[in-house]
Scaffold this motif. Structure first.
Motif, PDB file in Angstrom:
ATOM      1  N   HIS A  88       5.305 -19.093  -3.289  1.00 47.19           N
ATOM      2  CA  HIS A  88       4.249 -19.072  -4.238  1.00 47.19           C
ATOM      3  C   HIS A  88       3.214 -17.895  -4.284  1.00 47.19           C
ATOM      4  CE1 HIS A  88       5.659 -23.126  -5.561  1.00 47.19           C
ATOM      5  NE2 HIS A  88       5.922 -23.294  -4.299  1.00 47.19           N
ATOM      6  N   LEU A  89       2.986 -17.421  -2.943  1.00 46.81           N
ATOM      7  CA  LEU A  89       2.026 -16.386  -2.960  1.00 46.81           C
ATOM      8  C   LEU A  89       2.354 -15.098  -2.485  1.00 46.81           C
ATOM      9  CD1 LEU A  89      -0.231 -18.566  -0.836  1.00 46.81           C
ATOM     10  CD2 LEU A  89      -0.375 -18.201  -3.284  1.00 46.81           C
ATOM     11  N   GLY A  90       1.925 -14.055  -2.877  1.00 47.02           N
ATOM     12  CA  GLY A  90       2.282 -12.586  -2.480  1.00 47.02           C
ATOM     13  C   GLY A  90       0.835 -11.983  -1.824  1.00 47.02           C
ATOM     14  N   PHE A  91       1.163 -11.159  -0.805  1.00 46.75           N
ATOM     15  CA  PHE A  91       0.102 -10.606  -0.256  1.00 46.75           C
ATOM     16  C   PHE A  91      -0.054  -9.080  -0.138  1.00 46.75           C
ATOM     17  CE2 PHE A  91       1.194 -14.765   1.444  1.00 46.75           C
ATOM     18  CZ  PHE A  91      -0.017 -15.477   1.373  1.00 46.75           C
ATOM     19  N   VAL A  92      -1.175  -8.673  -0.618  1.00 46.01           N
ATOM     20  CA  VAL A  92      -1.534  -7.387  -0.276  1.00 46.01           C
ATOM     21  C   VAL A  92      -2.788  -7.041   0.776  1.00 46.01           C
ATOM     22  CG1 VAL A  92      -2.001  -4.816  -1.170  1.00 46.01           C
ATOM     23  CG2 VAL A  92      -0.720  -6.681  -2.478  1.00 46.01           C
ATOM     24  N   PHE A  93      -2.563  -6.311   1.677  1.00 49.42           N
ATOM     25  CA  PHE A  93      -3.414  -6.061   2.900  1.00 49.42           C
ATOM     26  C   PHE A  93      -4.002  -4.727   3.033  1.00 49.42           C
ATOM     27  CE2 PHE A  93      -0.170  -9.244   4.225  1.00 49.42           C
ATOM     28  CZ  PHE A  93      -0.988 -10.400   4.331  1.00 49.42           C
ATOM     29  N   GLN A  94      -5.277  -4.606   3.537  1.00 48.76           N
ATOM     30  CA  GLN A  94      -5.969  -3.207   3.665  1.00 48.76           C
ATOM     31  C   GLN A  94      -4.899  -2.404   4.598  1.00 48.76           C
ATOM     32  OE1 GLN A  94     -10.027  -3.512   4.884  1.00 48.76           O
ATOM     33  NE2 GLN A  94     -10.059  -1.409   5.825  1.00 48.76           N
ATOM     34  N   ASP A  95      -4.536  -2.974   5.589  1.00 47.82           N
ATOM     35  CA  ASP A  95      -3.436  -1.939   6.500  1.00 47.82           C
ATOM     36  C   ASP A  95      -2.109  -2.075   6.203  1.00 47.82           C
ATOM     37  OD1 ASP A  95      -3.317  -4.608   7.069  1.00 47.82           O
ATOM     38  OD2 ASP A  95      -4.065  -4.140   9.180  1.00 47.82           O
ATOM     39  N   PHE A  96      -1.774  -2.484   5.028  1.00 56.01           N
ATOM     40  CA  PHE A  96      -0.413  -2.308   4.677  1.00 56.01           C
ATOM     41  C   PHE A  96       0.569  -3.429   5.346  1.00 56.01           C
ATOM     42  CE2 PHE A  96      -1.696   2.146   5.033  1.00 56.01           C
ATOM     43  CZ  PHE A  96      -2.630   2.210   3.990  1.00 56.01           C
ATOM     44  N   ASN A  97       0.297  -3.728   6.565  1.00 54.93           N
ATOM     45  CA  ASN A  97       1.353  -4.675   7.277  1.00 54.93           C
ATOM     46  C   ASN A  97       2.788  -4.130   7.014  1.00 54.93           C
ATOM     47  OD1 ASN A  97      -1.092  -5.927   8.114  1.00 54.93           O
ATOM     48  ND2 ASN A  97      -0.360  -7.741   7.788  1.00 54.93           N
ATOM     49  N   LEU A  98       3.195  -2.948   7.210  1.00 54.31           N
ATOM     50  CA  LEU A  98       4.608  -2.538   6.915  1.00 54.31           C
ATOM     51  C   LEU A  98       5.081  -2.515   8.541  1.00 54.31           C
ATOM     52  CD1 LEU A  98       4.304   0.175   3.996  1.00 54.31           C
ATOM     53  CD2 LEU A  98       4.916  -2.320   4.027  1.00 54.31           C
ATOM     54  N   LEU A  99       6.501  -2.862   8.494  1.00 53.65           N
ATOM     55  CA  LEU A  99       7.021  -2.806   9.774  1.00 53.65           C
ATOM     56  C   LEU A  99       7.667  -1.361   9.985  1.00 53.65           C
ATOM     57  CD1 LEU A  99       8.982  -6.236   9.481  1.00 53.65           C
ATOM     58  CD2 LEU A  99       7.072  -5.703  10.925  1.00 53.65           C
ATOM     59  N   ASP A 100       7.147  -0.375  11.220  1.00 55.78           N
ATOM     60  CA  ASP A 100       7.714   0.790  11.151  1.00 55.78           C
ATOM     61  C   ASP A 100       9.052   1.057  11.473  1.00 55.78           C
ATOM     62  OD1 ASP A 100       5.020   1.804  10.910  1.00 55.78           O
ATOM     63  OD2 ASP A 100       4.590   1.557  13.165  1.00 55.78           O
ATOM     64  N   THR A 101       9.865   0.011  12.051  1.00 59.92           N
ATOM     65  CA  THR A 101      11.177   0.175  12.259  1.00 59.92           C
ATOM     66  C   THR A 101      12.264  -0.270  11.028  1.00 59.92           C
ATOM     67  OG1 THR A 101      11.349  -2.087  13.099  1.00 59.92           O
ATOM     68  CG2 THR A 101      10.914  -0.124  14.551  1.00 59.92           C
ATOM     69  N   PHE A 102      11.454  -0.391   9.921  1.00 63.20           N
ATOM     70  CA  PHE A 102      12.256  -0.917   8.670  1.00 63.20           C
ATOM     71  C   PHE A 102      11.893   0.154   7.791  1.00 63.20           C
ATOM     72  CE2 PHE A 102      12.491  -5.786   8.688  1.00 63.20           C
ATOM     73  CZ  PHE A 102      13.231  -5.766  10.077  1.00 63.20           C
ATOM     74  N   SER A 103      13.084   0.516   6.847  1.00 65.01           N
ATOM     75  CA  SER A 103      12.694   1.460   5.662  1.00 65.01           C
ATOM     76  C   SER A 103      11.849   0.724   4.823  1.00 65.01           C
ATOM     77  CB  SER A 103      14.128   1.676   5.200  1.00 65.01           C
ATOM     78  OG  SER A 103      14.662   0.550   4.655  1.00 65.01           O
ATOM     79  N   ILE A 104      11.456   1.539   4.064  1.00 68.35           N
ATOM     80  CA  ILE A 104      10.553   1.127   2.724  1.00 68.35           C
ATOM     81  C   ILE A 104      11.318  -0.100   2.024  1.00 68.35           C
ATOM     82  CG2 ILE A 104       9.057   1.436   0.632  1.00 68.35           C
ATOM     83  CD1 ILE A 104       8.063   2.450   3.266  1.00 68.35           C
ATOM     84  N   LEU A 168      -2.533 -12.595  -3.628  1.00 69.13           N
ATOM     85  CA  LEU A 168      -3.950 -12.263  -2.943  1.00 69.13           C
ATOM     86  C   LEU A 168      -4.063 -10.897  -2.125  1.00 69.13           C
ATOM     87  CD1 LEU A 168      -3.551 -15.824  -1.249  1.00 69.13           C
ATOM     88  CD2 LEU A 168      -5.307 -15.093  -3.072  1.00 69.13           C
ATOM     89  N   ALA A 169      -5.254 -10.353  -2.569  1.00 73.49           N
ATOM     90  CA  ALA A 169      -5.222  -8.811  -2.120  1.00 73.49           C
ATOM     91  C   ALA A 169      -6.347  -8.653  -1.333  1.00 73.49           C
ATOM     92  CB  ALA A 169      -5.331  -7.794  -3.266  1.00 73.49           C
ATOM     93  N   ASP A 170      -6.478  -8.492  -0.013  1.00 72.71           N
ATOM     94  CA  ASP A 170      -7.586  -8.234   1.016  1.00 72.71           C
ATOM     95  C   ASP A 170      -7.920  -6.669   1.259  1.00 72.71           C
ATOM     96  OD1 ASP A 170      -9.454  -8.729   2.791  1.00 72.71           O
ATOM     97  OD2 ASP A 170      -8.125  -9.533   4.430  1.00 72.71           O
ATOM     98  N   GLU A 171      -8.914  -6.280   0.607  1.00 74.02           N
ATOM     99  CA  GLU A 171      -9.556  -4.934   0.482  1.00 74.02           C
ATOM    100  C   GLU A 171      -8.272  -4.068   0.303  1.00 74.02           C
ATOM    101  OE1 GLU A 171     -12.630  -4.521   0.676  1.00 74.02           O
ATOM    102  OE2 GLU A 171     -13.593  -5.879   1.686  1.00 74.02           O
ATOM    103  N   PRO A 172      -7.567  -4.265  -0.658  1.00 71.93           N
ATOM    104  CA  PRO A 172      -6.456  -3.377  -1.003  1.00 71.93           C
ATOM    105  C   PRO A 172      -6.643  -1.832  -0.978  1.00 71.93           C
ATOM    106  CG  PRO A 172      -6.969  -4.339  -3.120  1.00 71.93           C
ATOM    107  CD  PRO A 172      -7.973  -4.885  -2.088  1.00 71.93           C
ATOM    108  N   THR A 173      -7.964  -1.553  -1.432  1.00 72.54           N
ATOM    109  CA  THR A 173      -8.179  -0.062  -1.479  1.00 72.54           C
ATOM    110  C   THR A 173      -8.954   0.439  -0.323  1.00 72.54           C
ATOM    111  OG1 THR A 173     -10.496  -0.242  -2.627  1.00 72.54           O
ATOM    112  CG2 THR A 173      -8.207  -0.084  -3.893  1.00 72.54           C
ATOM    113  N   GLY A 174      -9.062  -0.257   0.755  1.00 72.75           N
ATOM    114  CA  GLY A 174     -10.026   0.169   1.860  1.00 72.75           C
ATOM    115  C   GLY A 174      -9.570   1.231   2.806  1.00 72.75           C
ATOM    116  N   ALA A 175      -8.434   1.301   2.955  1.00 74.44           N
ATOM    117  CA  ALA A 175      -7.683   2.451   3.862  1.00 74.44           C
ATOM    118  C   ALA A 175      -7.014   3.649   3.025  1.00 74.44           C
ATOM    119  CB  ALA A 175      -6.441   1.952   4.663  1.00 74.44           C
TER     120      ALA A 175
END
Length: 255
Positions: A88-104, A168-175
């Motif tokens: 039900h929810l989508g998340f966008v974080f300030q520090d992206f929270n991407l996994l470095d060992t996964f492709s985009i 829900l976006a948490d400081e999405p432009t912060g970085a």
């Protein structure tokens, strides 16, 4: 149609040492309509991060209700909350929270993999979103190979791919640098114009000026709110600046 109802939300923390109680939220109530775009602002310690964590089903309130599309999130059992959040929810974080060992591409697929979707279905969902966000040419790259703006667009794609009711976006432009921030905010406006509901916590007046409505949190309460209406981004920027000055000086919001 009302999508989210926050009713008399309160949150009290008990400190680890000494057992002192700290009231992070006092009595917060507001509603979010389907298709709305709301920014939440407030000084550090005002309670906005606590509010976001409760809305994200990462924390439980001490009192009150959070009703998303007629489902009271407060009463969802712990063993069901992760699935509810994913569906039900989508998340966008300030520090992206991407996994470095996964492709985009694989980073974007994560919510669908956890939901047990088949690869063909995932690919069908991916390309329209990737094209919309201008990241179709970097899907095979890894997070360390792309810019901050591209990382955040990938994070937005990951938030959108499961077709959530609320982002829900948490400081999405912060970085992000100013150009990447402006690009992201334009994309948020476009995504919202297509019907996606967005709730964003931000310190950035520029970011908040793109929202349709701004809620200001002070001392655990909704202190004031602004509606954009036909106001331009520049005019909204000035109104938000004035309200933040009232927050800092303790002026009456109705003055």
């Amino acid at each position: 149609m009302t999508l989210l109802q926050v009713q008399h939300l309160g949150k009290v923390y008990t400190t680890r040492f000494g057992g002192n109680q700290v009231e992070a939220l006092s009595d917060v109530s507001f509603s979010v309509d389907s298709g709305d775009y709301i920014a939440i602002m407030g000084e550090s310690g005002s309670g906005k991060t606590t509010l976001l964590n409760i809305l994200a089903a990462l924390d439980k309130p001490t009192r009150g209700n959070v009703i998303l599309n007629r489902k009271n999130m407060v009463h969802i059992p712990e063993n069901e909350i992760s699935a509810f959040r994913r569906n039900h929810l989508g998340f966008v974080f300030q520090d992206f929270n991407l996994l470095d060992t996964f492709s985009i591409q694989d980073n974007i697929f994560v919510p669908l993999v956890l939901a047990g979707k088949k690869h063909k279905e995932m690919e069908q969902k991916l390309m329209p979103i990737a094209k919309k966000l201008g990241i179709e040419n970097i899907l095979a790259k890894f997070p360390y190979e792309i810019s901050g703006g591209q990382k955040q667009r990938a994070a937005v794609a990951r938030a959108l791919i499961a077709n959530p009711e609320l982002i829900l976006a948490d400081e999405p432009t912060g970085a992000l640098d100013s150009k990447s921030s402006d690009d992201l905010l334009e994309q948020f406006e476009q995504i919202n114009a297509e019907g996606q509901t967005i709730l964003m916590v931000t310190h950035s007046i520029r970011a908040a000026s793109h929202a349709k409505r701004v809620l200001f949190i002070k001392d655990g309460n909704v202190f004031h709110e602004l509606y954009k209406g036909e106001t331009s981004n520049e005019e909204m920027f000035q109104k938000i600046s004035h309200t933040l000055t009232m927050l800092a000086t303790g002026e009456d919001s109705n003055a």
